[in-house]
Design a protein around this motif. Structure first.
Motif, mmCIF file in Angstrom:
data_model
loop_
_atom_site.group_PDB
_atom_site.id
_atom_site.type_symbol
_atom_site.label_atom_id
_atom_site.label_comp_id
_atom_site.label_asym_id
_atom_site.label_seq_id
_atom_site.Cartn_x
_atom_site.Cartn_y
_atom_site.Cartn_z
ATOM 1 N N GLN A 166 0.826 -1.204 0.000
ATOM 2 C CA GLN A 166 0.000 0.000 0.000
ATOM 3 C C GLN A 166 0.863 1.258 0.000
ATOM 4 O OE1 GLN A 166 -2.705 -0.921 3.427
ATOM 5 N NE2 GLN A 166 -4.281 -0.365 1.934
ATOM 6 N N PHE A 167 0.565 2.159 -0.948
ATOM 7 C CA PHE A 167 1.299 3.410 -1.081
ATOM 8 C C PHE A 167 0.484 4.621 -0.665
ATOM 9 C CE2 PHE A 167 2.986 6.919 -3.837
ATOM 10 C CZ PHE A 167 4.206 7.047 -3.197
ATOM 11 N N LEU A 168 -0.846 4.499 -0.673
ATOM 12 C CA LEU A 168 -1.753 5.622 -0.420
ATOM 13 C C LEU A 168 -1.428 6.798 -1.339
ATOM 14 C CD1 LEU A 168 -2.211 5.700 3.474
ATOM 15 C CD2 LEU A 168 -3.565 4.523 1.730
ATOM 16 N N PRO A 169 -1.562 6.606 -2.637
ATOM 17 C CA PRO A 169 -1.138 7.611 -3.614
ATOM 18 C C PRO A 169 -1.848 8.952 -3.513
ATOM 19 C CG PRO A 169 -2.514 5.957 -4.658
ATOM 20 C CD PRO A 169 -2.196 5.442 -3.292
ATOM 21 N N ALA A 170 -3.069 8.967 -3.013
ATOM 22 C CA ALA A 170 -3.837 10.212 -2.967
ATOM 23 C C ALA A 170 -3.619 10.998 -1.681
ATOM 24 C CB ALA A 170 -5.329 9.917 -3.143
ATOM 25 N N SER A 171 -2.855 10.457 -0.743
ATOM 26 C CA SER A 171 -2.631 11.147 0.522
ATOM 27 C C SER A 171 -1.815 12.422 0.317
ATOM 28 C CB SER A 171 -1.898 10.238 1.508
ATOM 29 O OG SER A 171 -2.706 9.148 1.873
ATOM 30 N N THR A 172 -2.154 13.444 1.074
ATOM 31 C CA THR A 172 -1.483 14.738 0.972
ATOM 32 C C THR A 172 -0.123 14.692 1.657
ATOM 33 O OG1 THR A 172 -3.604 15.907 0.927
ATOM 34 C CG2 THR A 172 -1.660 17.187 1.532
ATOM 35 N N VAL A 173 0.859 15.340 1.045
ATOM 36 C CA VAL A 173 2.221 15.394 1.577
ATOM 37 C C VAL A 173 2.388 16.651 2.422
ATOM 38 C CG1 VAL A 173 4.674 15.522 0.961
ATOM 39 C CG2 VAL A 173 3.103 14.165 -0.438
ATOM 40 N N THR A 174 2.872 16.504 3.641
ATOM 41 C CA THR A 174 3.153 17.672 4.471
ATOM 42 C C THR A 174 4.473 18.305 4.046
ATOM 43 O OG1 THR A 174 4.406 16.472 6.165
ATOM 44 C CG2 THR A 174 2.000 16.580 6.438
ATOM 45 N N THR A 175 4.688 19.517 4.508
ATOM 46 C CA THR A 175 5.937 20.209 4.180
ATOM 47 C C THR A 175 7.134 19.459 4.746
ATOM 48 O OG1 THR A 175 4.800 22.340 4.107
ATOM 49 C CG2 THR A 175 7.187 22.391 4.385
ATOM 50 N N LEU A 219 -0.119 18.765 -2.862
ATOM 51 C CA LEU A 219 0.632 17.690 -3.501
ATOM 52 C C LEU A 219 0.264 16.335 -2.901
ATOM 53 C CD1 LEU A 219 3.003 17.667 -5.655
ATOM 54 C CD2 LEU A 219 4.479 17.151 -3.710
ATOM 55 N N THR A 220 0.121 15.331 -3.757
ATOM 56 C CA THR A 220 -0.147 13.975 -3.278
ATOM 57 C C THR A 220 1.127 13.143 -3.313
ATOM 58 O OG1 THR A 220 -0.667 13.062 -5.471
ATOM 59 C CG2 THR A 220 -2.469 14.125 -4.245
ATOM 60 N N ARG A 221 1.094 12.020 -2.640
ATOM 61 C CA ARG A 221 2.251 11.118 -2.632
ATOM 62 C C ARG A 221 2.578 10.630 -4.042
ATOM 63 N NH1 ARG A 221 3.791 8.425 2.143
ATOM 64 N NH2 ARG A 221 3.952 6.427 1.037
ATOM 65 N N ALA A 222 1.547 10.352 -4.830
ATOM 66 C CA ALA A 222 1.784 9.898 -6.198
ATOM 67 C C ALA A 222 2.466 10.980 -7.017
ATOM 68 C CB ALA A 222 0.456 9.503 -6.852
ATOM 69 N N GLU A 223 1.984 12.215 -6.921
ATOM 70 C CA GLU A 223 2.592 13.311 -7.665
ATOM 71 C C GLU A 223 4.041 13.526 -7.238
ATOM 72 O OE1 GLU A 223 -1.080 16.357 -8.603
ATOM 73 O OE2 GLU A 223 -0.329 16.253 -6.554
ATOM 74 N N ALA A 224 4.287 13.464 -5.939
ATOM 75 C CA ALA A 224 5.644 13.661 -5.435
ATOM 76 C C ALA A 224 6.587 12.584 -5.950
ATOM 77 C CB ALA A 224 5.634 13.662 -3.901
ATOM 78 N N ALA A 225 6.133 11.341 -5.945
ATOM 79 C CA ALA A 225 6.975 10.234 -6.405
ATOM 80 C C ALA A 225 7.297 10.366 -7.888
ATOM 81 C CB ALA A 225 6.277 8.898 -6.136
ATOM 82 N N VAL A 226 6.309 10.725 -8.688
ATOM 83 C CA VAL A 226 6.538 10.882 -10.128
ATOM 84 C C VAL A 226 7.502 12.035 -10.390
ATOM 85 C CG1 VAL A 226 5.443 11.543 -12.308
ATOM 86 C CG2 VAL A 226 4.359 9.832 -10.828
ATOM 87 N N MET A 227 7.351 13.125 -9.661
ATOM 88 C CA MET A 227 8.265 14.256 -9.836
ATOM 89 C C MET A 227 9.690 13.875 -9.440
ATOM 90 S SD MET A 227 5.852 17.424 -8.582
ATOM 91 C CE MET A 227 7.141 18.664 -8.738
#
Length: 223
Positions: free
Chosen positions: A60-69, A198-206
């Motif tokens: 489980q990655f929880l791709p839609a979870s929001t990333v904190t600063t 930003l989501t975890r998925a977006e952060a990982a792709v970036m």
């Protein structure tokens, strides 16, 4: 304080990097089972299989979870291997002397210090607990990439961005360069969505795209 900085070499292998968003580390085997419908799932799983990202479990990655600063700065600092190894200090730096809301003994403290002394301009009053916006994360990641890769200043033809009026003006240049480096892209309507969380998925792709760009730069620089 006497600080001596030396140039960091361009990253030559993604396998030398680590990626951390905080939490428990799970084995880098198999694929995440909750990203089948996520754009960029191949990149996310590639990072996982190389041991560069982690989820809340091995599946489980929880791709839609929001990333904190705090998670975002740890992401950048760990992913780009920012450290103090090439910097000489008369006295060890203290986070609370640099940031008003960064605790000295938190799990993310070292990441903030490492980023600060490696060319990532982080506001002194930044709140680690707040969700990070796409434009701020892009700005910080681009600064880290340019420092690690020792990238030269470039003249670019600015891309037309439909929601550019929503940008924080101080992030405009780094967002344009992120588009040039192909770290990010615009949506089908030509929008960047700078204020989105930003989501975890977006952060990982970036992160994947940033490391891929650094590898490309390194290959080009080789004789």
């Amino acid at each position: 304080m006497n600080i001596k900085k030396s140039a960091f070499a361009v990253i030559t292998s993604v396998s030398l990097l680590t990626f951390s968003l905080g939490g428990t580390v799970f084995a880098a085997t198999g694929s995440f089972k909750d990203i089948d419908n996520v754009s960029g799932k191949e990149k996310i799983n590639s990072l996982k299989q190389q041991g560069l990202i982690k989820g809340i479990s091995d599946t489980q990655f929880l791709p839609a979870s929001t990333v904190t600063t705090a998670q975002a700065v740890q992401f950048i600092s760990g992913g780009l291997q920012l450290s103090l190894a090439a910097i000489d200090f008369n006295k060890a730096p203290v986070a609370s002397n640099l940031f008003s809301k960064v605790k000295d003994n938190a799990w993310y403290t070292e990441a903030f210090i490492n980023a600060y002394y490696n060319g990532v301009n982080i506001d002194a009053d930044i709140d680690p607990a707040q969700p990070i916006t796409k434009e701020l994360f892009t700005n910080l990641l681009v600064q880290g990439v340019e420092h690690v890769g020792n990238l030269p200043m470039i003249n670019i033809v600015p891309a037309d961005i439909a929601d550019e009026s929503e940008f924080d003006p101080s992030y405009q240049g780094s967002i344009q360069r992120a588009l040039k480096y192909k770290i990010v892209s615009l949506d089908a309507n030509g929008k960047f969505h700078p204020k989105s969380k930003l989501t975890r998925a977006e952060a990982a792709v970036m992160l994947y795209n940033a490391l891929d760009y650094l590898k490309t730069v390194n290959k080009t620089a080789q004789p």
